[in-house]
Design a protein around this motif. Sequence first.
Motif, short mmCIF file in Angstrom:
data_model
loop_
_atom_site.label_atom_id
_atom_site.label_comp_id
_atom_site.label_asym_id
_atom_site.label_seq_id
_atom_site.Cartn_x
_atom_site.Cartn_y
_atom_site.Cartn_z
N ALA A 99 -6.63 3.10 39.93
CA ALA A 99 -5.44 3.14 40.78
C ALA A 99 -5.35 4.54 41.37
O ALA A 99 -5.05 5.50 40.67
CB ALA A 99 -4.20 2.81 39.96
N ASP A 100 -5.62 4.65 42.67
CA ASP A 100 -5.60 5.94 43.36
C ASP A 100 -4.89 5.82 44.70
O ASP A 100 -5.20 4.93 45.50
CB ASP A 100 -7.02 6.46 43.60
N ASN A 101 -3.96 6.71 44.94
CA ASN A 101 -3.28 6.83 46.25
C ASN A 101 -2.75 5.50 46.77
O ASN A 101 -2.93 5.16 47.94
CB ASN A 101 -4.22 7.45 47.28
N GLY A 102 -2.13 4.73 45.92
CA GLY A 102 -1.53 3.47 46.37
C GLY A 102 -2.51 2.33 46.55
O GLY A 102 -2.18 1.32 47.18
N LEU A 103 -3.72 2.45 46.03
CA LEU A 103 -4.71 1.39 46.13
C LEU A 103 -5.22 1.04 44.73
O LEU A 103 -5.78 1.89 44.03
CB LEU A 103 -5.88 1.81 47.02
N LEU A 104 -5.00 -0.20 44.33
CA LEU A 104 -5.42 -0.70 43.02
C LEU A 104 -6.74 -1.44 43.21
O LEU A 104 -6.85 -2.32 44.06
CB LEU A 104 -4.35 -1.64 42.45
#
Length: 180
Positions: free
Chosen positions: A19-24
């Motif tokens: 999960a990074d910068n609003g992207l799962l």
Amino acid sequence: MSRIGREPVSLPAGVTLTADNGLLTVKGPLGTLTQDYDAANIGFNVDGNVAHVTRASEEAAVKAKHGLYRALLHNMVVGVTKGYEKSLVVNGVGWKVAQTGKDITLSVGFSHNVVVNAVDGITLTAVSPTEISVKGIDKVLVGQIASNIRAIRKPEPYHGYGIAYKDETIERKEGKTAGK
């Protein structure tokens, strides 16, 4: 309180979650799925083979997102490990389904055949001349494609002709009973 959001999601062997910068992103044996999420209010913690969804506040909108993203995460994990499948049945006199490469061709009472094109990530199969199988790893996309195929010829209540889900029950209506 979101009871669904508090439930942990087990990650089987071979499944990774980032999960990074609003992207799962969930990667597994069958493929990779991605989903946008509200990074300001929702977080994901992975402890070994278990994932937990956390929320930043107790606001109603945040609580709703908490349960939503937990359910989406669970659907993604199941998709990349087992996949999803919907079966449809074609019922009508002379109606049939034929496989043409990756696409399927439906003869369902129109003056022309209807060709349903395969979408990336979805496998369309004519199991028999009267049965269609829609398979894929994305639950939403599998359901949408199956719904689009069903919408070509919805089941009618008098004779039961149409394209229906395999486990769907069509409520039948009684025909006219007026005599001469």
